[in-house]
Design a protein around this motif. Structure first.
Motif, PDB file in Angstrom:
ATOM      1  N   ALA A  32      68.758  53.430  52.070  1.00 17.24           N
ATOM      2  CA  ALA A  32      68.348  52.137  52.617  1.00 17.24           C
ATOM      3  C   ALA A  32      68.209  51.147  51.469  1.00 17.24           C
ATOM      4  O   ALA A  32      67.569  51.448  50.457  1.00 17.24           O
ATOM      5  CB  ALA A  32      67.032  52.268  53.370  1.00 17.24           C
ATOM      6  N   GLU A  33      68.799  49.996  51.625  1.00 12.32           N
ATOM      7  CA  GLU A  33      68.718  48.960  50.607  1.00 12.32           C
ATOM      8  C   GLU A  33      67.350  48.282  50.661  1.00 12.32           C
ATOM      9  O   GLU A  33      66.824  48.008  51.731  1.00 12.32           O
ATOM     10  CB  GLU A  33      69.819  47.928  50.833  1.00 12.32           C
ATOM     11  CG  GLU A  33      69.865  46.870  49.771  1.00 12.32           C
ATOM     12  CD  GLU A  33      71.088  45.972  49.891  1.00 12.32           C
ATOM     13  OE1 GLU A  33      71.261  45.138  49.012  1.00 12.32           O
ATOM     14  OE2 GLU A  33      71.850  46.115  50.869  1.00 12.32           O
ATOM     15  N   GLY A  34      66.790  48.029  49.486  1.00  8.75           N
ATOM     16  CA  GLY A  34      65.500  47.350  49.396  1.00  8.75           C
ATOM     17  C   GLY A  34      65.652  45.854  49.624  1.00  8.75           C
ATOM     18  O   GLY A  34      66.758  45.307  49.674  1.00  8.75           O
ATOM     19  N   GLU A  35      64.520  45.212  49.759  1.00  8.74           N
ATOM     20  CA  GLU A  35      64.499  43.756  49.909  1.00  8.74           C
ATOM     21  C   GLU A  35      65.044  43.111  48.637  1.00  8.74           C
ATOM     22  O   GLU A  35      64.785  43.586  47.534  1.00  8.74           O
ATOM     23  CB  GLU A  35      63.073  43.275  50.153  1.00  8.74           C
ATOM     24  CG  GLU A  35      62.515  43.682  51.501  1.00  8.74           C
ATOM     25  CD  GLU A  35      63.183  42.969  52.653  1.00  8.74           C
ATOM     26  OE1 GLU A  35      63.466  41.749  52.537  1.00  8.74           O
ATOM     27  OE2 GLU A  35      63.455  43.639  53.667  1.00  8.74           O
ATOM     28  N   THR A  36      65.772  42.029  48.809  1.00  5.71           N
ATOM     29  CA  THR A  36      66.378  41.342  47.673  1.00  5.71           C
ATOM     30  C   THR A  36      66.017  39.869  47.719  1.00  5.71           C
ATOM     31  O   THR A  36      66.308  39.196  48.703  1.00  5.71           O
ATOM     32  CB  THR A  36      67.913  41.495  47.705  1.00  5.71           C
ATOM     33  OG1 THR A  36      68.235  42.891  47.718  1.00  5.71           O
ATOM     34  CG2 THR A  36      68.555  40.851  46.501  1.00  5.71           C
ATOM     35  N   ALA A  37      65.380  39.382  46.672  1.00  5.41           N
ATOM     36  CA  ALA A  37      65.028  37.974  46.561  1.00  5.41           C
ATOM     37  C   ALA A  37      66.007  37.291  45.614  1.00  5.41           C
ATOM     38  O   ALA A  37      66.460  37.896  44.635  1.00  5.41           O
ATOM     39  CB  ALA A  37      63.599  37.829  46.040  1.00  5.41           C
ATOM     40  N   LEU A  38      66.327  36.051  45.902  1.00  7.19           N
ATOM     41  CA  LEU A  38      67.224  35.305  45.027  1.00  7.19           C
ATOM     42  C   LEU A  38      66.519  35.003  43.710  1.00  7.19           C
ATOM     43  O   LEU A  38      65.363  34.582  43.701  1.00  7.19           O
ATOM     44  CB  LEU A  38      67.647  33.995  45.703  1.00  7.19           C
ATOM     45  CG  LEU A  38      68.533  34.145  46.934  1.00  7.19           C
ATOM     46  CD1 LEU A  38      68.759  32.788  47.588  1.00  7.19           C
ATOM     47  CD2 LEU A  38      69.862  34.772  46.560  1.00  7.19           C
ATOM     48  N   PRO A  39      67.210  35.199  42.595  1.00  7.88           N
ATOM     49  CA  PRO A  39      66.606  34.904  41.290  1.00  7.88           C
ATOM     50  C   PRO A  39      66.653  33.404  41.001  1.00  7.88           C
ATOM     51  O   PRO A  39      67.312  32.640  41.712  1.00  7.88           O
ATOM     52  CB  PRO A  39      67.513  35.672  40.322  1.00  7.88           C
ATOM     53  CG  PRO A  39      68.850  35.650  40.989  1.00  7.88           C
ATOM     54  CD  PRO A  39      68.551  35.746  42.472  1.00  7.88           C
ATOM     55  N   ALA A  40      65.975  33.007  39.935  1.00  3.12           N
ATOM     56  CA  ALA A  40      66.093  31.631  39.459  1.00  3.12           C
ATOM     57  C   ALA A  40      67.550  31.399  39.048  1.00  3.12           C
ATOM     58  O   ALA A  40      68.241  32.335  38.632  1.00  3.12           O
ATOM     59  CB  ALA A  40      65.163  31.406  38.281  1.00  3.12           C
ATOM     60  N   PHE A  41      68.005  30.172  39.170  1.00  5.94           N
ATOM     61  CA  PHE A  41      69.368  29.860  38.765  1.00  5.94           C
ATOM     62  C   PHE A  41      69.476  30.045  37.253  1.00  5.94           C
ATOM     63  O   PHE A  41      68.551  29.723  36.511  1.00  5.94           O
ATOM     64  CB  PHE A  41      69.736  28.432  39.172  1.00  5.94           C
ATOM     65  CG  PHE A  41      71.197  28.252  39.437  1.00  5.94           C
ATOM     66  CD1 PHE A  41      71.750  28.626  40.644  1.00  5.94           C
ATOM     67  CD2 PHE A  41      72.028  27.738  38.457  1.00  5.94           C
ATOM     68  CE1 PHE A  41      73.108  28.482  40.891  1.00  5.94           C
ATOM     69  CE2 PHE A  41      73.384  27.590  38.684  1.00  5.94           C
ATOM     70  CZ  PHE A  41      73.926  27.962  39.910  1.00  5.94           C
ATOM     71  N   PRO A  42      70.593  30.597  36.757  1.00  2.51           N
ATOM     72  CA  PRO A  42      70.698  30.917  35.326  1.00  2.51           C
ATOM     73  C   PRO A  42      70.716  29.691  34.420  1.00  2.51           C
ATOM     74  O   PRO A  42      71.220  28.629  34.792  1.00  2.51           O
ATOM     75  CB  PRO A  42      72.027  31.675  35.240  1.00  2.51           C
ATOM     76  CG  PRO A  42      72.811  31.220  36.408  1.00  2.51           C
ATOM     77  CD  PRO A  42      71.808  30.929  37.491  1.00  2.51           C
TER      78      PRO A  42
END
Length: 179
Positions: A32-42
């Motif tokens: 099962a894939e975990g929750e994924t949050a978008l990172p800060a823009f590079p």
């Protein structure tokens, strides 16, 4: 053995293999894939370059701050691709080392915000002559010998070195037969 029995045996083998590929080997449960949050823009100051191929004039970078080795077995990162024509492509991606798959989570927009993909799917990592960055990231940096890195620091160290130390002893080949 008749052709029908051979086909039935092959079909059963393929079903068992597919079922095993989507399980957590340690626990025997479905992956099962975990929750994924978008990172800060590079930011340009956080970009680590990596070499892909002489067959492309594009330059490839990983955002050091976005790199993570998740408890779900996924290495997540932001990749920045700068073309010789001046365009810049930014994507937030993940690699599953055990399944040799990658997934796009979001694409970068011109205004430095994320445009999430609504139905990102896991896709096989394939050897390509051009822009084969998924294969290179998997083999040389994040999944040496098919084993996921243990931490983001390990991945950043591999990028700074130009290759993971264990990648020098590769024992496997990608799906197209290339080492």
């Amino acid at each position: 053995m008749s052709i029908a029995r051979r086909l039935a045996a092959l079909a059963l083998t393929l079903m068992v293999t597919a079922a095993c590929a989507n399980t957590d080997d340690a626990e025997g449960r479905p992956w099962a894939e975990g929750e994924t949050a978008l990172p800060a823009f590079p930011q340009d100051s956080d970009l680590l370059p990596f070499y892909v191929s002489a067959a492309t004039s594009n330059r490839f970078f990983i955002d050091a701050k976005s790199l993570s080795a998740g408890s779900d077995g996924v290495v997540r990162y932001v990749v920045v691709i700068k073309t010789s024509g001046g365009a810049t492509n930014v994507t937030f991606e993940g690699i599953r080392c055990d399944a040799r798959e990658y997934k796009l989570y979001a694409t970068g927009r011109y205004d430095r915000t994320w445009g999430p993909l609504l139905a990102g799917q896991w896709r096989p990592i394939e050897y390509k002559d051009r822009n084969r960055h998924h294969s290179v990231l998997s083999r040389n940096f994040f999944c040496p010998n098919g084993v996921r890195i243990g931490s983001a620091d390990e991945g950043r160290d591999a990028l700074r070195r130009g290759k993971h130390p264990a990648a020098d002893h590769e024992l496997w080949q990608d799906s197209e037969g290339a080492p």
